[in-house]
Design a protein around this motif. Structure first.
Motif, PDB file in Angstrom:
ATOM      1  N   LEU A  83      -2.482  12.980 -30.185  1.00  0.00           N
ATOM      2  CA  LEU A  83      -3.690  12.950 -31.004  1.00  0.00           C
ATOM      3  C   LEU A  83      -4.520  14.208 -30.793  1.00  0.00           C
ATOM      4  O   LEU A  83      -5.026  14.806 -31.756  1.00  0.00           O
ATOM      5  CB  LEU A  83      -4.517  11.703 -30.663  1.00  0.00           C
ATOM      6  CG  LEU A  83      -5.748  11.432 -31.537  1.00  0.00           C
ATOM      7  CD1 LEU A  83      -5.344  11.207 -32.984  1.00  0.00           C
ATOM      8  CD2 LEU A  83      -6.500  10.214 -31.008  1.00  0.00           C
ATOM      9  N   PHE A  84      -4.660  14.622 -29.528  1.00  0.00           N
ATOM     10  CA  PHE A  84      -5.430  15.836 -29.244  1.00  0.00           C
ATOM     11  C   PHE A  84      -4.735  17.061 -29.820  1.00  0.00           C
ATOM     12  O   PHE A  84      -5.376  17.954 -30.396  1.00  0.00           O
ATOM     13  CB  PHE A  84      -5.615  15.990 -27.730  1.00  0.00           C
ATOM     14  CG  PHE A  84      -6.505  17.131 -27.338  1.00  0.00           C
ATOM     15  CD1 PHE A  84      -7.861  17.098 -27.621  1.00  0.00           C
ATOM     16  CD2 PHE A  84      -5.985  18.242 -26.694  1.00  0.00           C
ATOM     17  CE1 PHE A  84      -8.693  18.153 -27.263  1.00  0.00           C
ATOM     18  CE2 PHE A  84      -6.797  19.306 -26.334  1.00  0.00           C
ATOM     19  CZ  PHE A  84      -8.163  19.250 -26.617  1.00  0.00           C
ATOM     20  N   GLN A  85      -3.408  17.104 -29.685  1.00  0.00           N
ATOM     21  CA  GLN A  85      -2.639  18.203 -30.253  1.00  0.00           C
ATOM     22  C   GLN A  85      -2.775  18.226 -31.769  1.00  0.00           C
ATOM     23  O   GLN A  85      -2.851  19.305 -32.380  1.00  0.00           O
ATOM     24  CB  GLN A  85      -1.167  18.067 -29.861  1.00  0.00           C
ATOM     25  CG  GLN A  85      -0.260  19.183 -30.366  1.00  0.00           C
ATOM     26  CD  GLN A  85      -0.385  20.451 -29.558  1.00  0.00           C
ATOM     27  OE1 GLN A  85      -1.195  20.525 -28.640  1.00  0.00           O
ATOM     28  NE2 GLN A  85       0.389  21.457 -29.900  1.00  0.00           N
ATOM     29  N   ALA A  86      -2.833  17.054 -32.386  1.00  0.00           N
ATOM     30  CA  ALA A  86      -2.989  16.978 -33.838  1.00  0.00           C
ATOM     31  C   ALA A  86      -4.304  17.598 -34.276  1.00  0.00           C
ATOM     32  O   ALA A  86      -4.371  18.300 -35.292  1.00  0.00           O
ATOM     33  CB  ALA A  86      -2.918  15.521 -34.297  1.00  0.00           C
ATOM     34  N   CYS A  87      -5.370  17.337 -33.518  1.00  0.00           N
ATOM     35  CA  CYS A  87      -6.677  17.903 -33.863  1.00  0.00           C
ATOM     36  C   CYS A  87      -6.643  19.425 -33.796  1.00  0.00           C
ATOM     37  O   CYS A  87      -7.210  20.105 -34.657  1.00  0.00           O
ATOM     38  CB  CYS A  87      -7.752  17.358 -32.929  1.00  0.00           C
ATOM     39  SG  CYS A  87      -8.105  15.602 -33.158  1.00  0.00           S
ATOM     40  N   LEU A  88      -5.967  19.965 -32.780  1.00  0.00           N
ATOM     41  CA  LEU A  88      -5.917  21.406 -32.600  1.00  0.00           C
ATOM     42  C   LEU A  88      -4.919  22.080 -33.529  1.00  0.00           C
ATOM     43  O   LEU A  88      -5.109  23.235 -33.924  1.00  0.00           O
ATOM     44  CB  LEU A  88      -5.534  21.741 -31.147  1.00  0.00           C
ATOM     45  CG  LEU A  88      -6.570  21.462 -30.061  1.00  0.00           C
ATOM     46  CD1 LEU A  88      -5.995  21.822 -28.696  1.00  0.00           C
ATOM     47  CD2 LEU A  88      -7.853  22.237 -30.310  1.00  0.00           C
ATOM     48  N   ASN A  89      -3.857  21.366 -33.888  1.00  0.00           N
ATOM     49  CA  ASN A  89      -2.744  22.004 -34.582  1.00  0.00           C
ATOM     50  C   ASN A  89      -2.654  21.682 -36.069  1.00  0.00           C
ATOM     51  O   ASN A  89      -1.919  22.353 -36.787  1.00  0.00           O
ATOM     52  CB  ASN A  89      -1.422  21.621 -33.905  1.00  0.00           C
ATOM     53  CG  ASN A  89      -0.362  22.692 -34.052  1.00  0.00           C
ATOM     54  OD1 ASN A  89      -0.656  23.872 -34.057  1.00  0.00           O
ATOM     55  ND2 ASN A  89       0.880  22.275 -34.180  1.00  0.00           N
ATOM     56  N   SER A  90      -3.375  20.658 -36.529  1.00  0.00           N
ATOM     57  CA  SER A  90      -3.269  20.325 -37.947  1.00  0.00           C
ATOM     58  C   SER A  90      -4.584  19.854 -38.546  1.00  0.00           C
ATOM     59  O   SER A  90      -5.056  20.412 -39.545  1.00  0.00           O
ATOM     60  CB  SER A  90      -2.176  19.266 -38.175  1.00  0.00           C
ATOM     61  OG  SER A  90      -2.446  18.087 -37.447  1.00  0.00           O
ATOM     62  N   VAL A  91      -5.198  18.840 -37.961  1.00  0.00           N
ATOM     63  CA  VAL A  91      -6.374  18.226 -38.585  1.00  0.00           C
ATOM     64  C   VAL A  91      -7.483  19.244 -38.821  1.00  0.00           C
ATOM     65  O   VAL A  91      -7.971  19.416 -39.941  1.00  0.00           O
ATOM     66  CB  VAL A  91      -6.894  17.056 -37.726  1.00  0.00           C
ATOM     67  CG1 VAL A  91      -8.193  16.506 -38.317  1.00  0.00           C
ATOM     68  CG2 VAL A  91      -5.843  15.961 -37.632  1.00  0.00           C
ATOM     69  N   ILE A  92      -7.896  19.940 -37.774  1.00  0.00           N
ATOM     70  CA  ILE A  92      -9.012  20.886 -37.900  1.00  0.00           C
ATOM     71  C   ILE A  92      -8.584  22.197 -38.552  1.00  0.00           C
ATOM     72  O   ILE A  92      -9.158  22.594 -39.578  1.00  0.00           O
ATOM     73  CB  ILE A  92      -9.665  21.141 -36.528  1.00  0.00           C
ATOM     74  CG1 ILE A  92     -10.275  19.846 -35.985  1.00  0.00           C
ATOM     75  CG2 ILE A  92     -10.735  22.233 -36.642  1.00  0.00           C
ATOM     76  CD1 ILE A  92     -10.830  19.969 -34.582  1.00  0.00           C
TER      77      ILE A  92
END
Length: 301
Positions: free
Chosen positions: A73-82
């Motif tokens: 989830l944290f990686q998703a925020c850094l790598n895609s969501v934001i």
């Protein structure tokens, strides 16, 4: 296993740079009729589903423990969501080529974060020169008007730089997935990103009321299948054949490719200072990523 032919690996490296370089043009076309949040939500969901199917085809399963999924989830925020949402929003007003150039500086920010925080790599003179060249390139691309605060495109350009900083953080945090098959964090983070973005899309954009054009839908499909899912598969192969350093060579290869695609297919143009900035960025990123001992010599040895 026999060592893959060098020529094939170099072709795949160029293919990867092309797929990721083309993503800026796909985003530019997609956001014409699809809002950024919905575009990226659909992209992460489709790409994650494709990788999930590929993982199942390989006979593997995603981890199920909460600790790993919190990291996904944290990686998703850094790598895609934001970052990808910021890039999609920015490309509603700036050219795809400019976004490609600014976003190519990820290795520079990764080096700065490493030097200032993790400090697991030496700060060499070559890397320092690369940082200066890359930061100079950013200034030239944004333009002198940015420093006077009157540039109409300053905010979206800075948004792409912020997205690039997120990618740098993701690259550093990605080291925490050591021991997992590389496709696991890729798929897990995409699915986690979709879980965050889909509710936001439903609330903010109400996608059932949208009327996307055929061109935007095709761009979304290409972005998901080719520039995300297929690109990850090629990247993971190159990690094993060229090594992690060799695979990062696409970071500067994709800059001229991304710009050229925007110029040829979207009719974009770059200012004189932006072209100078492009040159500085290529020099900077190359200095940050080219290994001291050439990868080609390693493969031939």
């Amino acid at each position: 296993m026999d060592r893959p032919r060098l020529a094939l690996e170099l072709l795949l490296l160029v293919a990867l740079a092309t797929l990721w370089g083309a993503s800026y043009t796909f985003i530019k076309i997609g956001v014409e009729t699809i809002p950024p949040v919905t575009l990226i939500a659909a992209r992460t969901l489709l790409a994650g589903a494709i990788l999930l199917a590929l993982i199942a085809w390989r006979g593997l399963k995603l981890p199920r423990d909460r600790a790993t999924w919190r990291k996904f989830l944290f990686q998703a925020c850094l790598n895609s969501v934001i970052p990808v949402t910021l890039i999609a929003w920015s490309e509603r007003t700036i050219d795809a080529g400019v976004a490609a150039i600014l976003n190519s500086t990820t290795p520079i920010f990764a080096f700065l974060l490493t030097a200032l925080i993790t400090r697991h790599e030496p700060v060499t003179a070559r890397k320092f020169i690369g940082v200066l060249a890359g930061l100079t390139g950013i200034g030239l691309i944004i333009g002198l008007e940015a420093f006077r605060g009157i540039g109409d495109q300053l905010i979206p350009q800075l948004a792409v730089v912020l997205a690039t900083l997120c990618y740098a953080g993701a690259a550093i945090f990605g080291k925490s997935f050591k021991g997992l098959d590389p496709m696991m964090p890729a798929c897990g983070s995409l699915l986690a990103g979709a879980a965050l973005l889909i509710p936001a899309s439903l609330v903010v954009d109400r996608p059932w009321m949208l009327d996307p054009s055929r061109e935007s839908l095709i761009a979304l499909l290409c972005l998901s299948v080719f520039s995300t899912a297929l690109a990850f598969v090629i990247y993971f192969r190159l990690i094993h054949t060229l090594g992690s350093v060799g695979a990062t060579a696409q970071a500067y290869v994709r800059v001229p490719i991304g710009v050229a695609i925007g110029v040829v297919f979207l009719g974009e143009t770059l200012s004189t200072t932006a072209w100078l900035g492009l040159s500085c960025v290529i020099v900077g990123v190359a200095a940050m990523t080219i290994p001291s001992r050439p990868v080609l010599a390693t493969l031939k040895g």
